[in-house]
Write an enzyme that holds these catalytic residues in place. Structure first.
Site, short mmCIF file in Angstrom:
data_model
loop_
_atom_site.label_atom_id
_atom_site.label_comp_id
_atom_site.label_asym_id
_atom_site.label_seq_id
_atom_site.Cartn_x
_atom_site.Cartn_y
_atom_site.Cartn_z
N GLU A 270 33.40 -69.31 93.90
CA GLU A 270 32.29 -68.43 93.49
C GLU A 270 32.84 -67.06 93.06
O GLU A 270 32.55 -66.58 91.98
CB GLU A 270 31.35 -68.28 94.69
CG GLU A 270 30.13 -67.42 94.41
CD GLU A 270 29.37 -67.11 95.70
OE1 GLU A 270 29.90 -67.33 96.79
OE2 GLU A 270 28.22 -66.62 95.59
N HIS A 271 33.62 -66.44 93.94
CA HIS A 271 34.28 -65.17 93.62
C HIS A 271 35.78 -65.40 93.56
O HIS A 271 36.34 -66.05 94.43
CB HIS A 271 34.02 -64.12 94.70
CG HIS A 271 32.58 -63.90 95.02
ND1 HIS A 271 31.95 -64.50 96.09
CD2 HIS A 271 31.65 -63.14 94.41
CE1 HIS A 271 30.68 -64.12 96.12
NE2 HIS A 271 30.46 -63.29 95.11
N HIS B 247 10.01 -94.83 61.13
CA HIS B 247 10.76 -93.61 60.80
C HIS B 247 11.12 -93.62 59.31
O HIS B 247 10.95 -92.62 58.61
CB HIS B 247 12.06 -93.53 61.63
CG HIS B 247 11.85 -93.06 63.04
ND1 HIS B 247 11.09 -93.74 63.96
CD2 HIS B 247 12.32 -91.95 63.69
CE1 HIS B 247 11.10 -93.08 65.12
NE2 HIS B 247 11.84 -91.98 64.97
N HIS C 67 29.40 -63.44 105.87
CA HIS C 67 28.10 -63.95 105.40
C HIS C 67 27.51 -64.99 106.35
O HIS C 67 26.39 -64.86 106.81
CB HIS C 67 28.22 -64.55 103.99
CG HIS C 67 28.05 -63.53 102.92
ND1 HIS C 67 26.88 -62.87 102.71
CD2 HIS C 67 28.92 -63.04 102.00
CE1 HIS C 67 27.01 -62.02 101.70
NE2 HIS C 67 28.25 -62.10 101.26
N GLN D 296 33.76 -61.47 102.90
CA GLN D 296 33.15 -62.74 102.54
C GLN D 296 32.81 -63.54 103.78
O GLN D 296 31.75 -64.15 103.87
CB GLN D 296 34.12 -63.53 101.65
CG GLN D 296 33.47 -64.64 100.89
CD GLN D 296 32.35 -64.11 100.01
OE1 GLN D 296 32.43 -63.00 99.50
NE2 GLN D 296 31.29 -64.87 99.89
N ASP E 130 28.81 -57.41 94.38
CA ASP E 130 27.60 -57.77 95.12
C ASP E 130 26.48 -56.76 94.89
O ASP E 130 25.31 -57.11 94.89
CB ASP E 130 27.89 -57.79 96.63
CG ASP E 130 28.70 -59.00 97.02
OD1 ASP E 130 28.77 -59.95 96.22
OD2 ASP E 130 29.27 -59.00 98.13
#
Lengths: 429, 429
Positions: free
Chosen positions: A327-328, A420, A262, A259, A361
């Site tokens: 996220e993960h 209405h 990245h 991770q 991924d």
């Protein structure tokens, strides 16, 4: 890698530190981006190509903005055929998973002539943004295109910034072709987002724009939101691992590092009940760092946003994971399914020691476009849901309306919406 | 009401005219709104109460910001018990429809130890904004709260601006109580949106903010998007009616007028194949206008954004309806279900002459919070979907991962993400 004891104070500090990664802090560029967006909205191709010359240093015009079939054929020659095969295998899994997300239109009827329902319709045109620059991620092309394709979108277009010679990375073109992109355009940045939002002479207007990008792309997406739909604005990537003493420290270390590579804003966090495991993982990380090619990025990312956190018990790990909303999330404990039932907030949850995050991924099938930076509290993975919309269907018979017409009239009058009330009343006069 | 022959040119002019109603054109207020939002984010209650004093002219503080049970009990005494009964009947229908939207978590497993799934989790805290001012719409409270409640949201809070004496409209309080709101706070405007987005000492941070509001509220929602989720930004209301010669002109006229009474930016459009019907509807509108209480608003709305359009055939009506993508679409033709199959873009579709649009506003059950101003091309009605998120679940056995581990390693290496490749490789060394 730093080891920190988890307390209310350290938890608060870490949560605050992680939030610093938010794209919402870059508002200083917002004015520039809005200017670009407005310019492309008002001046179409001219503005689009002017910005392409200015930012990408390449002369693109209406005659060469669209990638040709010949260019795609050429790309296939340049890409390793083994990679093409792998892309096809991955695509099969990704399609299979996303097909299970397809939702049906439904209706419910009653014998008095009431028919209520929800009609599912795919969007007409989807736009996928693919970043240029040093990083080339064909997997990202697959993940953004497949849900649109499975949803039944009529036309999927892609924009990506060209190199200075006007070319696009071959693996990007191959991935796009394999995934089913209909048209590819050589433009990038905020100007490409604006072109897909409003349409230009060359680029069709889309209904939804998805795909990652730099801060200008993210801000442009935010600026055009409402004129088109967008995916959630992606922030830097992150992984959180919950592990007990049964976990293999070497595997955990390798996952945390994957991770961290990245970018420098990426975050890798281990939450564990075991001090011994914490020490071992830290040592393994030092070992791996010696051999990994992206060690500079990794080191900075770990220094900024990497933590090994020691919790008193598994419940504390779980509540912290829910507060971070990663996220993960990997759960590597004796009974990962049981822990999973208590997780409220996470983009994707990986269970057990063979469910390493890179599996998701590339290959398992679920989408790797996931909510980042705490937004898993309210956003979901990119999915088929993103490329459909639902229309309510209401059909009442005279009998069914008559039954309740006085209630509607009274309700409307209570809101002082007399026209209405009149619309219902005229039908029974 | 003006009668226009539908041609490519008139169609284009009308589409452009309708887009002028977009909230995206009010960017001049954006700076002020961002300042309010930042102030509340940084200074919490103090800023929130200062703005309440400034804009709503009422002194609210931590001691009285939350509506008490006694205030709610008092409200019940002030609301006509007949209205309470009608609200309960409407709630029953609204709940029944939304319960059908509930989505299940699902998984798919293979005998090699692969388990893939999608876990559905409700949001934890939802915030509902209810506008103050002259218009009081308890129906809007029901429509915004029920989907959150049905989704299983833990806590639903509501904010609404108080009157100068610090009170809230009784019917708003009763509707909130009946629908299941947990906490009600006496704040409004951009400052209330900021409070729900970031939390203050008095107001809990929410995961999603829904509900209509004026331009400041809409811009504030846009500004906080990403920090929380929001519903789509509501624009002025609109109805489009497709009718052939079989339609009752009096009913159509009444329906068009009911939409026009909302506000001067509302749009009412009739698309018909029959010149005779067009004339008759126009005359009926003139007749009704004489008796309707909101005729000033109606007249301006019809003048600005009202059209009776004559098309050559039903197909032209359908393609125009799809281009306009109206919030409400009535189909009053010989075979409305057949026409409906060709409609791609509409928020809610009303079929046949007894499915008058106000039926959907109050009673039928589908949500009346709908995508406006062309956004039905990509947005949907507010629904249970808005109050859940989905986490992917990935669990692979050693055997399942071993099968494909080399492909993942090769794919990761092709993307130059060597630490990703390493995470998979270490498991088989």
């Amino acid at each position: 890698m730093r080891i920190v004891e988890l307390t209310e104070d350290t938890k608060k500090d870490i949560l605050n530190n992680l939030l610093k990664r938010s794209t919402n802090n870059y508002s200083s560029y917002e004015e520039d981006v809005v200017k670009i967006v407005e310019d492309v909205k008002n001046n179409g191709d001219k503005a689009l190509f002017d910005y392409t010359l200015k930012f990408d240093k390449v002369k693109i015009d209406a005659s060469n903005v669209k990638v040709t079939e010949a260019e795609i054929e050429e790309a296939y020659k340049l890409v390793d055929s083994k990679l093409v095969e792998i892309i096809r295998k991955a695509l099969k899994n990704i399609r299979e998973f996303h097909q299970k997300q397809v939702q049906n239109s439904w209706f419910d009827s009653k014998a008095d002539g009431t028919f209520l329902g929800q009609k599912v319709t795919p969007l007409e045109v989807a736009g996928v943004y693919v970043p240029g620059g040093k990083a080339v991620y064909p997997s990202s092309v697959l993940m953004n295109v497949v849900p649109a394709k499975v949803a039944g979108v009529d036309k999927i277009i892609m924009t990506t910034p060209p190199a200075k010679d006007g070319s696009i990375y071959p693996s990007t073109l191959v991935a796009a072709k394999e995934a089913g992109v209909d048209e590819i355009y050589k433009v990038g940045g905020a100007q490409a987002i604006a072109a897909m939002a409003f349409g230009t002479e060359s680029i069709p207007k889309t209904d939804k724009i998805v795909g990652p990008g730099n801060i200008f792309v993210a801000l442009a997406k935010k600026a055009v939101y409402g004129n088109v739909s967008i995916d959630s604005i992606a922030g830097p990537s992150e992984v959180l691992v919950i592990a007990d003493e049964t976990a293999n420290p070497r595997y955990l270390a390798a996952d945390l590092l994957s991770q961290a590579e990245h970018d420098e804003l990426a975050s890798s966090i281990l939450l564990t009940t075991s001090k011994e495991l914490a020490q071992k993982v830290s040592l393994e990380i030092d070992e791996f760092l010696k051999i990994l090619s992206r060690k500079d990025i990794i080191s900075k990312s770990l220094e900024n946003f990497g933590y090994i956190l020691i919790a008193k018990n598994l419940d504390e790990c779980i509540s912290t994971a829910n507060a971070i909303a990663s996220e993960h999330l990997e759960i590597v404990t004796q009974n990962p399914f049981e822990v999973m039932t208590k997780i409220r907030n996470a983009g994707a949850i990986f269970l057990g020691e063979y469910s390493s995050e890179p599996l998701g991924d590339y290959f398992a099938g679920p989408n790797h476009v996931l909510p980042t930076n705490g937004t898993a509290k309210f956003f979901s993975a990119l999915s088929v849901d993103d490329f459909i919309k639902k229309s309510s269907i209401i059909s009442y018979s005279k009998q069914a309306l008559e039954e309740i017409h006085q209630d509607i009239i009274d309700f409307a009058n209570a809101e002082q919406l007399t026209a209405h009330a009149n619309a219902i009343a005229v039908r029974f006069q």
